[in-house]
Design a protein around this motif. Structure first.
Motif, short mmCIF file in Angstrom:
data_model
loop_
_atom_site.label_atom_id
_atom_site.label_comp_id
_atom_site.label_asym_id
_atom_site.label_seq_id
_atom_site.Cartn_x
_atom_site.Cartn_y
_atom_site.Cartn_z
N LEU A 206 9.83 7.95 -2.35
CA LEU A 206 8.98 6.87 -2.00
C LEU A 206 8.87 5.91 -3.50
N ASP A 207 8.85 7.06 -4.81
CA ASP A 207 8.45 6.47 -5.62
C ASP A 207 9.74 5.10 -6.28
N ALA A 208 10.61 5.62 -5.35
CA ALA A 208 11.51 4.42 -6.01
C ALA A 208 11.56 3.16 -5.53
N MET A 209 10.92 3.06 -3.72
CA MET A 209 11.25 2.10 -2.88
C MET A 209 11.78 0.42 -3.80
N ARG A 210 12.77 0.91 -2.86
CA ARG A 210 14.15 0.18 -3.00
C ARG A 210 14.93 0.46 -2.45
N LEU B 202 -0.85 3.65 -8.67
CA LEU B 202 -1.25 4.23 -7.69
C LEU B 202 -1.81 5.16 -7.82
N GLU B 203 -1.87 6.02 -9.02
CA GLU B 203 -2.90 6.90 -9.40
C GLU B 203 -4.43 6.48 -9.89
N ARG B 204 -4.51 5.52 -10.39
CA ARG B 204 -5.17 4.53 -11.02
C ARG B 204 -5.90 3.81 -9.75
N LEU B 205 -5.30 3.68 -8.62
CA LEU B 205 -5.78 2.67 -7.17
C LEU B 205 -6.52 4.18 -6.77
N HIS B 206 -5.52 5.40 -6.52
CA HIS B 206 -6.42 6.64 -5.99
C HIS B 206 -7.87 7.00 -6.57
N ILE B 207 -7.94 6.28 -7.62
CA ILE B 207 -8.71 7.46 -8.47
C ILE B 207 -10.21 5.70 -7.89
N LEU B 208 -10.00 4.60 -8.32
CA LEU B 208 -10.42 3.19 -8.35
C LEU B 208 -11.49 3.33 -6.80
N THR B 209 -10.44 3.77 -5.76
CA THR B 209 -10.61 3.89 -4.76
C THR B 209 -11.44 4.69 -4.04
N ARG B 210 -11.24 6.14 -4.51
CA ARG B 210 -12.29 7.50 -4.46
C ARG B 210 -13.65 6.88 -5.03
N ALA B 211 -13.75 6.64 -6.10
CA ALA B 211 -15.21 6.00 -6.46
C ALA B 211 -16.26 4.82 -6.18
N VAL C 42 1.87 2.24 -1.14
CA VAL C 42 2.44 2.45 -2.51
C VAL C 42 3.49 1.28 -2.82
N ARG C 43 4.28 0.50 -2.24
CA ARG C 43 4.98 -0.30 -3.27
C ARG C 43 3.79 -1.26 -3.81
N ASP C 44 2.96 -1.65 -3.30
CA ASP C 44 2.26 -3.31 -3.56
C ASP C 44 1.66 -2.52 -4.68
N ALA C 45 1.16 -0.79 -4.94
CA ALA C 45 0.49 -0.12 -5.91
C ALA C 45 1.51 -0.57 -7.49
N GLU C 46 3.76 0.03 -6.95
CA GLU C 46 3.20 0.32 -7.95
C GLU C 46 3.21 1.74 -8.89
N GLN D 40 -4.55 -6.67 -10.36
CA GLN D 40 -3.56 -5.74 -9.27
C GLN D 40 -4.79 -4.90 -8.77
N LEU D 41 -5.40 -3.93 -9.51
CA LEU D 41 -6.56 -3.12 -9.53
C LEU D 41 -7.56 -3.87 -8.88
N ILE D 42 -8.04 -4.21 -8.92
CA ILE D 42 -9.32 -5.32 -8.31
C ILE D 42 -8.83 -5.84 -7.18
N GLU D 43 -7.22 -6.43 -7.06
CA GLU D 43 -6.99 -6.98 -5.12
C GLU D 43 -6.50 -5.74 -4.30
N LEU D 44 -6.24 -5.03 -5.06
CA LEU D 44 -6.01 -3.48 -4.05
C LEU D 44 -6.82 -3.23 -3.47
N HIS D 45 -7.86 -3.13 -4.21
CA HIS D 45 -9.38 -1.91 -4.12
C HIS D 45 -10.19 -2.13 -2.91
N GLN D 46 -9.78 -3.04 -2.41
CA GLN D 46 -10.30 -3.07 -1.09
C GLN D 46 -9.71 -2.47 0.14
N ARG D 47 -8.32 -2.37 -0.22
CA ARG D 47 -7.07 -1.91 1.42
C ARG D 47 -7.21 -1.18 1.56
N PHE D 48 -7.24 -0.04 1.12
CA PHE D 48 -7.68 1.27 2.09
C PHE D 48 -8.47 1.26 2.93
#
Length: 485
Positions: A425-429, A383-392, A376-380, A343-351
């Motif tokens: 936003l964290d609920a996203m329902r 999200l915090e990991r995606l923040h770090i990966l995208t910045r890195a 946010v919804r796609d990261a579920e 999931q992280l690899i698939e989303l890492h280009q989104r930003f």
């Protein structure tokens, strides 16, 4: 003061730990030899924190269990077939292993275990000289038959027996060499590196689970890069993680692009630095680190040369996620971790592209609140990991570009925070759940309820919180139009 003399107080303090004292007294009373061995002794010599208490003994596993039972708050087999019994003693986890030697035979994927009778013999069969140092208990006599202390002082990994013999006996030692290179900051001696190159194919007799465990231990170190480079340089990575050396794409004068292999190692280092900065003191996040290392493995398969010398990697995120899923399943990672990495690899280009000046004036010109909600919804819960990966993933040497991307991501995180505060936003329902949908529309459980739920979720993503009354009104309007259609 000589480093060994300086380590004596640390070794004495180690022997005086309550768990160590109790165990030493019990084994002495039972007439069995006991020694602290390997990691704790090595780390005491290096003045590193000693977190593991590993012992070796002349006692066979059944005798070890009998001796430990009165002392232990809990006891379990950490590998009785391999001679190891683990226990919780005086609040510390300990592992006690019978003198042994492990030998692989060509037809086996697991080592055959033979128990020994002497401490000296046990130490000479260990992986590296720096791990073949023991301290007898309770006498505190240092036993170092393979001159491991010299290896510690030289910060050099050597094997007690010839490296070719050692790695042939237990091929997993080649992966352990890579791990210790990173964990200890030691270098492998040339004989060991040559033996790894010559015997790389022997790793195929080792079970995927044991390979996986060593790779994850390597990635859990503060700087895995030296160990990963050793695996690539010796050809071992081509067998256990072939997607990594495949990143070393051949470049030429016309088609200039980043060295994807070097870029990936840098992203891993930057992700670890951000992980430490944002979550100090927490255990290493191996899911994040695996994703950082493998985030671009789809690039070799998707590389295309364009007119004018440009090179593209369209959809490498999607391709890479599929490749990572296949590789990690082969390494027997738990399914949940496989899904998280993919999931992280698939989303890492989104930003990338957020806040791009070519998209219009201002950051918000490109991403609407709806787009932020979908991110946010796609990261579920990733999200915090995606923040770090995208910045890195920003490794450009163009400081102006790096600053612009950092500001853009700062802005995105701020907007996520604002929307989260405003809209849960964290609920996203949707504001109406399945029960409410069936009640509003007079439906029974079935496909139509799922369709209605997805309509309300899309509405929630597009427009944010509407309130239950407005959500119900929109639901009825959608249903009436659907029925009329």
């Amino acid at each position: 003061m000589h480093p060994v003399a300086a380590a004596v107080p640390r070794l004495t303090a180690l022997a005086e730990r309550e768990a160590v004292r109790r165990i030493a007294r019990a084994f002495e009373a039972a007439g069995h030899e006991l020694a602290l061995v390997g990691g704790p002794v090595r780390d005491a010599l290096l003045d590193r924190p000693v977190t593991d208490l590993d012992f070796t003994t002349s006692a066979r596993p059944d005798d070890t269990a009998r001796i430990l039972k009165p002392l232990a708050a809990g006891m379990w087999d950490a590998g009785r077939a391999f001679g190891t019994i683990a226990a919780k003693v005086a609040g510390e986890t300990v592992e006690i292993t019978t003198y042994r030697s492990d030998v692989y035979v060509p037809s086996s994927r697991k080592p055959e275990v033979a128990f020994g009778d002497t401490l000296d013999g046990d130490l000479r069969r260990r992986d590296f000289t720096v791990n073949a140092i023991a301290v007898r208990l309770p006498s505190l006599a240092i036993v170092d038959p393979a001159d491991g202390i010299a290896g510690v002082l030289a910060r050099r990994l050597t094997t007690p027996s010839p490296a070719v013999e050692s790695f042939d006996e237990d091929p997993l030692r080649m992966l352990r060499a890579a791990r210790f290179t990173s964990q200890l900051g030691f270098s492998l001696d040339p004989e060991g590196a040559d033996a790894m190159r010559a015997l790389a194919s022997r790793i195929e007799v080792v079970s995927p689970e044991r390979v996986r465990d060593e790779l994850l231990k390597l990635l859990a170190t503060d700087d895995p890069v030296p160990g990963l480079e050793l695996l690539v340089d010796t050809g071992l990575a081509a067998l256990v993680l072939p997607e990594l050396p495949a990143l070393a794409l051949t470049s030429d004068a016309q088609h200039r692009h980043k060295d994807v292999y070097r870029h990936s190692l840098t992203v891993l280092q930057q992700a670890i630095a951000l992980e430490h900065a944002r979550h100090p003191g927490e255990a290493p996040d191996v899911v994040l680190r695996v994703a950082a290392l493998l985030h671009d493995i789809g690039k070799p398969a998707t590389r295309r040369f364009e007119a004018g010398g440009a090179v593209t990697f369209h959809h490498h995120d999607v391709v890479g996620a599929k490749m990572a899923r296949k590789r990690l399943k082969a390494l027997r990672l738990p399914n949940a971790q496989v899904d998280e990495v993919a999931q992280l690899i698939e989303l890492h280009q989104r930003f990338f592209g957020y806040g791009d000046p070519s998209a219009g004036s201002g950051h918000r010109a490109q991403w609407t609140d709806s787009a932020v909600r979908r991110y946010v919804r796609d990261a579920e819960d990733q999200l915090e990991r995606l923040h770090i990966l995208t910045r890195a993933d920003v490794t450009t040497r163009n400081e102006r570009k790096a600053r612009r991307l950092a500001r853009a991501y700062d802005d995105l995180e701020r907007r996520i925070g604002e929307l989260a505060e405003q809209e849960q936003l964290d609920a996203m329902r949707p504001e109406l759940d399945g029960e409410a949908i069936m009640r509003e529309l007079g439906l029974k459980p079935g496909r139509e309820v799922g369709e209605a739920y997805r309509f309300l979720l899309e509405l929630r993503l597009e427009e944010g919180l509407l309130g239950e009354d407005e959500a119900a009104r929109r639901l009825h309007a959608w249903w009436d139009a659907r029925q009329a259609g």
